[in-house]
Design a protein around this motif. Structure first.
Motif, short mmCIF file in Angstrom:
data_model
loop_
_atom_site.label_atom_id
_atom_site.label_comp_id
_atom_site.label_asym_id
_atom_site.label_seq_id
_atom_site.Cartn_x
_atom_site.Cartn_y
_atom_site.Cartn_z
N GLN A 92 4.25 69.52 -46.34
CA GLN A 92 5.27 69.34 -45.30
C GLN A 92 5.50 67.86 -45.02
OE1 GLN A 92 7.30 71.43 -44.07
NE2 GLN A 92 7.50 71.36 -41.85
N GLY A 93 4.41 67.10 -44.89
CA GLY A 93 4.54 65.67 -44.65
C GLY A 93 5.19 64.95 -45.82
N ALA A 94 4.81 65.34 -47.04
CA ALA A 94 5.37 64.70 -48.23
C ALA A 94 6.87 64.95 -48.34
CB ALA A 94 4.65 65.20 -49.47
N MET A 95 7.28 66.19 -48.09
CA MET A 95 8.70 66.52 -48.14
C MET A 95 9.48 65.75 -47.08
SD MET A 95 8.46 70.66 -48.75
CE MET A 95 10.22 70.87 -48.46
N THR A 96 8.90 65.62 -45.90
CA THR A 96 9.56 64.89 -44.82
C THR A 96 9.73 63.42 -45.18
OG1 THR A 96 8.61 66.41 -43.18
CG2 THR A 96 9.44 64.30 -42.37
N ALA A 97 8.71 62.82 -45.78
CA ALA A 97 8.79 61.42 -46.17
C ALA A 97 9.92 61.20 -47.18
CB ALA A 97 7.46 60.97 -46.77
N HIS A 98 10.06 62.11 -48.14
CA HIS A 98 11.15 61.99 -49.13
C HIS A 98 12.51 62.14 -48.44
CE1 HIS A 98 9.03 61.52 -52.89
NE2 HIS A 98 8.18 62.48 -52.55
N ALA A 99 12.61 63.08 -47.49
CA ALA A 99 13.87 63.27 -46.76
C ALA A 99 14.23 62.03 -45.95
CB ALA A 99 13.76 64.49 -45.84
N MET A 100 13.22 61.40 -45.34
CA MET A 100 13.45 60.16 -44.60
C MET A 100 13.98 59.07 -45.51
SD MET A 100 10.10 59.93 -42.12
CE MET A 100 9.91 60.99 -40.68
N SER A 126 2.27 60.28 -46.24
CA SER A 126 1.65 60.02 -47.54
C SER A 126 2.24 60.88 -48.65
CB SER A 126 0.13 60.25 -47.43
OG SER A 126 -0.47 59.25 -46.66
N ALA A 127 3.55 60.69 -48.88
CA ALA A 127 4.17 61.31 -50.05
C ALA A 127 3.80 60.47 -51.26
CB ALA A 127 5.68 61.36 -49.88
N PRO A 128 3.12 61.03 -52.25
CA PRO A 128 2.60 60.22 -53.35
C PRO A 128 3.68 59.68 -54.27
CG PRO A 128 2.22 62.55 -53.77
CD PRO A 128 2.76 62.46 -52.38
N VAL A 132 1.15 59.92 -59.16
CA VAL A 132 0.02 60.50 -58.44
C VAL A 132 0.42 61.86 -57.88
CG1 VAL A 132 -1.60 60.19 -56.51
CG2 VAL A 132 -0.79 58.20 -57.80
N THR A 133 -0.44 62.85 -58.00
CA THR A 133 -0.15 64.17 -57.45
C THR A 133 -0.62 64.24 -56.00
OG1 THR A 133 -2.27 65.18 -58.06
CG2 THR A 133 -0.49 65.19 -59.73
N LEU A 134 -0.06 65.18 -55.25
CA LEU A 134 -0.48 65.37 -53.86
C LEU A 134 -1.96 65.75 -53.82
CD1 LEU A 134 0.17 65.48 -50.86
CD2 LEU A 134 0.91 67.85 -51.17
N ARG A 158 -3.66 54.00 -49.06
CA ARG A 158 -2.49 54.83 -48.74
C ARG A 158 -1.18 54.10 -49.02
NH1 ARG A 158 -4.71 56.89 -42.85
NH2 ARG A 158 -5.59 58.91 -43.48
N LYS A 159 -1.12 52.82 -48.66
CA LYS A 159 0.13 52.06 -48.82
C LYS A 159 0.56 51.99 -50.28
CE LYS A 159 -1.37 48.60 -46.11
NZ LYS A 159 -1.38 47.32 -45.35
N HIS A 160 -0.38 51.88 -51.17
CA HIS A 160 -0.03 51.74 -52.58
C HIS A 160 0.26 53.08 -53.25
CE1 HIS A 160 -1.43 47.63 -52.00
NE2 HIS A 160 -0.80 47.34 -53.12
N LEU A 161 -0.29 54.14 -52.72
CA LEU A 161 -0.10 55.45 -53.36
C LEU A 161 1.03 56.26 -52.72
CD1 LEU A 161 -3.79 56.57 -53.99
CD2 LEU A 161 -2.27 55.24 -55.46
N SER A 162 1.72 55.68 -51.73
CA SER A 162 2.80 56.38 -51.02
C SER A 162 4.15 55.78 -51.35
CB SER A 162 2.57 56.30 -49.51
OG SER A 162 3.76 56.56 -48.80
N VAL A 163 5.19 56.59 -51.25
CA VAL A 163 6.56 56.12 -51.56
C VAL A 163 7.22 55.39 -50.40
CG1 VAL A 163 6.96 57.94 -53.27
CG2 VAL A 163 7.60 58.33 -50.89
#
Length: 423
Positions: A92-100, A126-128, A132-134, A158-163
């Motif tokens: 849910q968090g990963a999908m939200t980050a991509h939508a943002m 933390s959308a990877p 990197v996989t979730l 986290r900063k480096h592995l997130s979009v």
């Protein structure tokens, strides 16, 4: 007033000093010529969004989305509130980050990106990255949370592995960026608060690899290969201080642990109790920090130095717990259990430790309270404090004594609050 009631009221005073509904309206920017997109994440995100809606000038377009942990949501009108998992990232968090990120890409120079970030935002966003996989990100996060790493160290990974973390959200915006931050980190560094979605990131891939090796984290061979390649090449780094993507970006801190501790100090002062603030940047192993606090309390209780009782020792920051047992803990509960053992029933000494977000670790309590008779009551019901401390099972200790402090989610977060009352 009862000492325990004094401690509880001081805790609520500290929390109220960081209430987004009271703070946010005083720091809002002027509306732009175009549209305003609100993007936010963290334990205070829903309350911050609600405060923006309540105070935003009528007739100026406002929309957006914020993500907050499950149970921290609030009803809003034009800003969508989404709940996701914390402290481990989820789909849910990963999908939200991509939508943002998609929404930010659509902004024009006439628009405004209004960021609302607070503690907890890192795991929620933390959308990877594509390599990197979730599941890999979840595994690394789980190990980091148990190995004793500081929040700053966890956020470097986290900063480096997130979009979107580490300044990547601001880098995606053609519109000016204005972010309001509620700080849960000891240095109030915008790049560490929610892992700085709109702040320059001075850390590097080399540091990520060094941290993984230092804490002996288990990662997949493919991830290890990727980290070595990025470390050696220096490619795909997060945007750094001085990068032109930040030329029209402002990050403004609107609440800190220091402000909350100062409010608590005034609370005690108003009741003729001398406040002694030990600082808002205390870090280290919770059980060891407790021994230091116990030594100070002992000096005041026995020798009236540096002040004669009644005195309230107040401190903030974020301790860590290196988990070796399989119990139910929380850093504030572990601090208090170690403190109770160190004080060994010292007369007229009471203490509270709690997280201002209302959640101590992964449990549903904010923290707990100890009293002079804590160890005696434990012995009477057959509870062994030393054994439970060794098992990282402080929650069970205080639950058995009915001394947990339960506030429910406070929808803010300025880190831990500790108060030791020497009567």
């Amino acid at each position: 007033m009862n000492p325990c009631e004094l401690l509880l009221d001081s805790f609520y005073t500290a929390i109220d000093a960081a209430n987004p509904l009271k703070i946010v309206p005083h720091h809002l920017p002027d509306p732009p010529q175009g549209n305003t997109l609100v993007i936010g994440a963290g334990k205070a995100a829903a309350a911050m969004a609600h405060a923006v809606e309540e105070s935003w000038p009528t007739g100026h377009p406002l929309e957006g989305m914020v993500v907050t942990p499950y149970g921290h949501g609030l009803a809003t009108q034009s800003i969508v509130v989404i709940e996701a998992n914390h402290p481990l990232p989820d789909t849910q968090g990963a999908m939200t980050a991509h939508a943002m990120l998609e929404s930010v890409h659509m902004l024009t120079p006439d628009d405004l990106l209004l960021g609302l970030f607070s503690g907890g935002g890192s795991s929620l966003l933390s959308a990877p990255i594509s390599s990197v996989t979730l599941e890999e990100l979840q595994a690394i996060s789980r190990q980091l949370l148990r190995c004793g790493a500081s929040i700053q160290e966890i956020n470097i990974v986290r900063k480096h592995l997130s979009v979107v973390l580490g300044g990547k959200l601001a880098a995606a915006s053609r519109a000016p960026v204005y972010s309001l931050l509620i700080s849960d980190v000891t240095d109030n560094d915008p790049s560490s608060i929610a892992s700085g979605p709109c702040a320059p990131d001075p850390s590097t891939w080399q540091e990520v690899l060094a941290l993984i090796e230092h804490y002996a984290l288990t990662i997949s061979p493919s991830l290890a290969t990727m980290l070595r390649e990025k470390t050696n090449s220096g490619h795909d780094e997060t945007p750094k201080p001085g990068d032109t993507v930040f030329r029209n970006v402002k990050n403004k801190i609107i609440a800190t642990a220091r402000q909350s501790l100062t409010a608590a100090a005034q609370f005690f002062r108003d009741r003729n109790i001398t406040p002694l603030m030990l600082g808002d940047t205390i870090t280290g192993e919770a059980r060891e920090i407790a021994k230091m606090h116990a030594a100070i309390a002992r000096e005041i209780r026995h020798y009236h130095h540096p002040f004669k009782p009644p005195v309230a020792l107040i401190s903030g920051g974020e301790t860590t717990v290196t988990v070796k047992g399989k119990g139910r803990g929380g850093r504030n509960a572990e601090f208090l259990l170690s403190l109770a053992i160190a004080l060994n029933g010292m007369e007229e000494v009471y203490a509270l430790a709690g997280d201002t977000d209302g959640i101590d670790g992964s449990e549903t309590n904010a923290g707990a309270i100890i009293k002079p008779d804590t160890l005696n009551r434990a012995q009477h019901i057959g509870v062994n404090p030393a054994a439970l401390l060794n098992a990282n099972d402080a929650w069970t200790f205080f639950n058995q004594l009915d001394d947990l402090v339960i506030t429910q989610p406070t929808r803010t977060n300025v880190n831990d609050y500790r108060a030791i009352l020497i009567m």
